[in-house]
Design an enzyme around this catalytic site. Structure first.
Site, PDB file in Angstrom:
ATOM      1  N   GLU A   1      -7.852  13.094  13.108  1.00  0.00           N
ATOM      2  CA  GLU A   1      -6.774  12.217  12.439  1.00  0.00           C
ATOM      3  C   GLU A   1      -7.077  11.791  11.080  1.00  0.00           C
ATOM      4  O   GLU A   1      -6.223  11.539  10.405  1.00  0.00           O
ATOM      5  CB  GLU A   1      -6.377  11.045  13.285  1.00  0.00           C
ATOM      6  CG  GLU A   1      -7.366   9.974  13.389  1.00  0.00           C
ATOM      7  CD  GLU A   1      -8.710   9.968  14.393  1.00  0.00           C
ATOM      8  OE1 GLU A   1      -9.008  11.247  14.699  1.00  0.00           O
ATOM      9  OE2 GLU A   1      -9.288   9.008  14.850  1.00  0.00           O
TER      10      GLU A   1
ATOM     11  N   CYS B   1     -13.339  11.386  20.055  1.00  0.00           N
ATOM     12  CA  CYS B   1     -14.628  10.595  19.805  1.00  0.00           C
ATOM     13  C   CYS B   1     -14.879  10.041  21.039  1.00  0.00           C
ATOM     14  O   CYS B   1     -15.336  10.834  22.022  1.00  0.00           O
ATOM     15  CB  CYS B   1     -14.378   9.677  18.537  1.00  0.00           C
ATOM     16  SG  CYS B   1     -16.055   9.121  18.115  1.00  0.00           S
ATOM     17  N   PHE B   2     -14.558   8.765  21.440  1.00  0.00           N
ATOM     18  CA  PHE B   2     -14.942   8.243  22.917  1.00  0.00           C
ATOM     19  C   PHE B   2     -14.040   9.044  23.834  1.00  0.00           C
ATOM     20  O   PHE B   2     -14.656   9.070  24.792  1.00  0.00           O
ATOM     21  CB  PHE B   2     -14.147   6.813  22.840  1.00  0.00           C
ATOM     22  CG  PHE B   2     -14.986   5.852  23.685  1.00  0.00           C
ATOM     23  CD1 PHE B   2     -16.229   5.693  24.104  1.00  0.00           C
ATOM     24  CD2 PHE B   2     -14.082   4.821  24.393  1.00  0.00           C
ATOM     25  CE1 PHE B   2     -16.839   5.121  25.199  1.00  0.00           C
ATOM     26  CE2 PHE B   2     -14.686   3.983  25.553  1.00  0.00           C
ATOM     27  CZ  PHE B   2     -15.941   4.036  25.680  1.00  0.00           C
TER      28      PHE B   2
ATOM     29  N   GLN C   1     -16.294  11.754  24.883  1.00  0.00           N
ATOM     30  CA  GLN C   1     -17.218  11.555  25.739  1.00  0.00           C
ATOM     31  C   GLN C   1     -16.923  11.056  27.203  1.00  0.00           C
ATOM     32  O   GLN C   1     -17.491  11.551  27.980  1.00  0.00           O
ATOM     33  CB  GLN C   1     -18.016  10.086  24.989  1.00  0.00           C
ATOM     34  CG  GLN C   1     -18.644  10.554  23.707  1.00  0.00           C
ATOM     35  CD  GLN C   1     -19.075   8.973  22.955  1.00  0.00           C
ATOM     36  OE1 GLN C   1     -18.948   7.943  23.401  1.00  0.00           O
ATOM     37  NE2 GLN C   1     -19.890   9.406  21.869  1.00  0.00           N
TER      38      GLN C   1
ATOM     39  N   ASP D   1      -5.651   1.100   4.378  1.00  0.00           N
ATOM     40  CA  ASP D   1      -4.746   1.626   2.894  1.00  0.00           C
ATOM     41  C   ASP D   1      -5.303   2.903   2.537  1.00  0.00           C
ATOM     42  O   ASP D   1      -4.467   3.858   1.931  1.00  0.00           O
ATOM     43  CB  ASP D   1      -4.411   0.679   1.999  1.00  0.00           C
ATOM     44  CG  ASP D   1      -3.631  -0.198   2.421  1.00  0.00           C
ATOM     45  OD1 ASP D   1      -2.900   0.072   3.275  1.00  0.00           O
ATOM     46  OD2 ASP D   1      -3.627  -1.642   2.199  1.00  0.00           O
TER      47      ASP D   1
ATOM     48  N   GLY E   1       0.800  -1.243   0.016  1.00  0.00           N
ATOM     49  CA  GLY E   1       0.066   0.152  -0.111  1.00  0.00           C
ATOM     50  C   GLY E   1       0.780   1.286   0.055  1.00  0.00           C
ATOM     51  O   GLY E   1       0.530   2.245  -0.561  1.00  0.00           O
TER      52      GLY E   1
ATOM     53  N   HIS F   1     -13.088  12.879  14.260  1.00  0.00           N
ATOM     54  CA  HIS F   1     -11.938  12.308  14.441  1.00  0.00           C
ATOM     55  C   HIS F   1     -11.057  13.243  13.631  1.00  0.00           C
ATOM     56  O   HIS F   1     -10.835  12.840  12.290  1.00  0.00           O
ATOM     57  CB  HIS F   1     -12.000  10.936  13.556  1.00  0.00           C
ATOM     58  CG  HIS F   1     -12.863   9.799  14.570  1.00  0.00           C
ATOM     59  ND1 HIS F   1     -11.968   9.022  15.564  1.00  0.00           N
ATOM     60  CD2 HIS F   1     -13.898   9.490  14.359  1.00  0.00           C
ATOM     61  CE1 HIS F   1     -12.795   8.059  15.907  1.00  0.00           C
ATOM     62  NE2 HIS F   1     -14.063   8.399  15.614  1.00  0.00           N
TER      63      HIS F   1
END
Ligand code: GLN
Length: 531
Positions: free
Chosen positions: A509, A381-382, A385, A72, A19, A507
């Protein structure tokens, strides 16, 4: 100009970096002014990667269009600075689903529906459709798995047929191992792998050999002779520490020129200057920044690959060397380790996304530590929270506040299912997914980082901050500095009296690119480097 195709297959073992090779090659072609589009073929029967365990398969990457795809695709987006779509990831599940739906509709009435030609035709049509969609000069097709697998046979067959209609370059990636005691580069696995490829009717035009060091003359000669590939069509992929160096290594071997020539395309001017400068400056940087990543999938670093890249991108632009400390949060829960101990030597704490209860209390402990000790913190995210839960419990005194994902009976459901998720029963592709607008409060830290009031980031969640608790949490001093268009869904939180304490329901990222690091990561890493 008719589209040219490049087909990349793998041999000997999986995990060779096919990849990264394909993305690097695509980058080189793009830097020469060609319009490229990548396709990753995953031969598994799952329709998409969304339901797979990150420990087994690595991270699930989320595209702007909301599809959950193989990691990928993240490599391609980062290298090429392109937004890809669901169509760029083809799986056995997707192709069979398509053909079976057509069969049920009656599109093949009277016919026996067969793997050849019906499945192979659909694969080729898919590849052609994507080329058209992107008006690509060159489409790069990476076929997952290894030659000799039953699963990818049909995709290889489809590309063999594709070469009857188009100009196609076949590149085979293999491993050239070295037996330590003898010190010789062994070419037999490559020879046998190419034989397998020929058995199915594909003669590779180029071979890319992964090995510890550059291929020696002797090994190259042998591979050339036994595999029927010109010596100067055999490339080396030596071990490296930074994948962004791969395009530079390939460029030294004139890989793009040779492939372009083979495809009857002009080897136009190379625009590699900026890229090379950035990578080389990073190589020379000495100052380190140590970031703790807390999680429960820490045994496989590929589970957090986009986060690692986003940190690297930020470091490259700030001339820093990243150092990651992995914190297994189940160990904090079991009392094996303490947050104060394991986090005492880090410059920043990052709590990534996650699901379920295992490890969650340990992560909450890490967030408490970062908040109380003024250590730069980023929650994703989590992690967003759990930061809400930590604040509710320890500052707003809502004892045992929790997420209903972790404790459905909690007295204070600070985090609860999104309303639209209450009707969802099927698991595949049903979360709140993909790119959404985020409205940012002026004057906040988030505004300072992004420099605008409306941004677009990617989501993958079923739960959200429960708006019923907004007032009480804000009274405690937590600022919700980003929300959705309706103002209902909280998407960024921050603390004012802290070096850097930000968490996002999205996210960031997934949108960080080498040449354009994500602003939140940039801010976090910068703050960490000052600690
Ligand atoms: N489990 C949480 C949710 O579904 C967070 C998901 C995540 O971190 N990607 O909302």
């Amino acid at each position: 100009m008719p589209t040219r195709f490049i087909v990349v297959s793998g041999g000997v073992i999986s995990g060779l970096g096919k990849g990264i090779f394909t993305a690097s090659l695509a980058k080189l072609l793009q830097m020469r002014g060609y319009k490229v589009v990548p396709i990753k073929i995953d031969p598994y029967v799952n329709v998409d990667a969304g339901t797979m365990n990150p420990i087994e398969h690595g991270e699930v990457f989320v595209l702007d269009d909301g599809s959950e795809v193989d990691m990928d695709l993240g490599t391609y987006e980062r290298f090429l600075d392109m937004n890809l779509r669901s169509e760029n990831n083809l799986t056995t599940g997707k192709i069979y689903k398509l053909v079976i739906e057509k069969e049920r509709k009656g599109d093949y009435l009277g016919k026996t529906v067969q793997i050849i030609p019906h499945i192979t035709n659909e694969i080729q049509k898919w590849l052609e459709r994507v080329a058209k969609l992107y008006r690509a000069d060159i489409e790069l097709i990476e076929i997952g798995g290894t030659v000799g697998d039953i699963e990818n046979l049909i995709f290889l067959e489809a590309t063999r047929q594709l070469a009857l209609k188009y100009k196609v370059a076949f590149i085979h990636c293999t491993l050239v191992p070295v037996i330590k005691s003898v010190g010789e580069q062994k070419t037999k696995p490559t020879q046998q792998s190419v034989q397998r490829l020929r058995e199915i009717g594909i003669q590779p035009d180029f071979i890319f050999c992964r090995s510890e060091k550059y291929l020696k003359e002797k090994a190259k000669k042998k591979i050339s002779l036994f595999c029927g590939v010109k010596e100067d069509h055999i490339f080396s992929g030596p071990d490296i520490t930074n994948i962004y160096k791969v395009p530079i290594i390939l460029n030294k071997q004139r890989v793009a020129e040779k492939i372009l020539k083979y495809l009857d395309l002009k080897p136009t001017r190379n625009e590699m200057g900026e890229y090379k400068k950035l990578v080389e400056r990073f190589e020379r940087s000495k100052k380190r920044v140590k970031i703790a990543i807390t999680g429960k999938y820490t045994e496989l670093h590929d589970s957090y690959v986009s986060i690692l890249h986003a940190i690297t991108h930020a470091c490259m632009h700030l001339s820093l060397k990243p150092e990651i400390k992995w914190i297994e949060t189940t160990d904090i829960e079991n009392g094996k380790i303490r947050a104060e101990r394991v986090l005492s030597d880090v410059n920043g704490v990052l709590v990534p996304g996650g699901f379920g209860s295992r490890g969650a209390e340990g992560k909450i402990e890490c967030i408490r530590y970062a908040r109380e000790n003024n250590v730069p913190f980023l929650g994703l995210c989590f992690g967003f929270q759990l930061a809400c839960i930590e604040f509710a419990r320890n500052i707003c005194k809502l004892r045992n506040a929790n997420s209903t994902e972790i404790d459905p009976e909690t007295k204070y459901p600070i985090i609860d299912l999104l309303p639209e998720q209450r009707k969802v029963y099927k698991k595949g592709g049903t979360m709140r997914l993909g790119g959404q607008d985020v409205i940012i409060k002026k004057g906040s830290m988030a505004y300072k980082l992004y420099g605008k009031v409306k941004i677009r980031e990617r989501f993958r969640h079923r739960y959200e901050f429960n708006p019923e608790y907004k007032e009480i949490i804000e009274q405690g001093g937590l600022i919700f500095s980003g929300h959705d268009k309706s103002g209902e869904i909280m998407q960024i939180l921050e603390l004012a009296k802290h070096k850097f304490f930000i968490a996002t329901q999205f996210h960031p990222e997934f949108t960080s690119r080498l040449m354009k690091p994500n602003p939140i990561f940039l801010g976090f890493v910068r703050a960490a480097s000052k600690k």
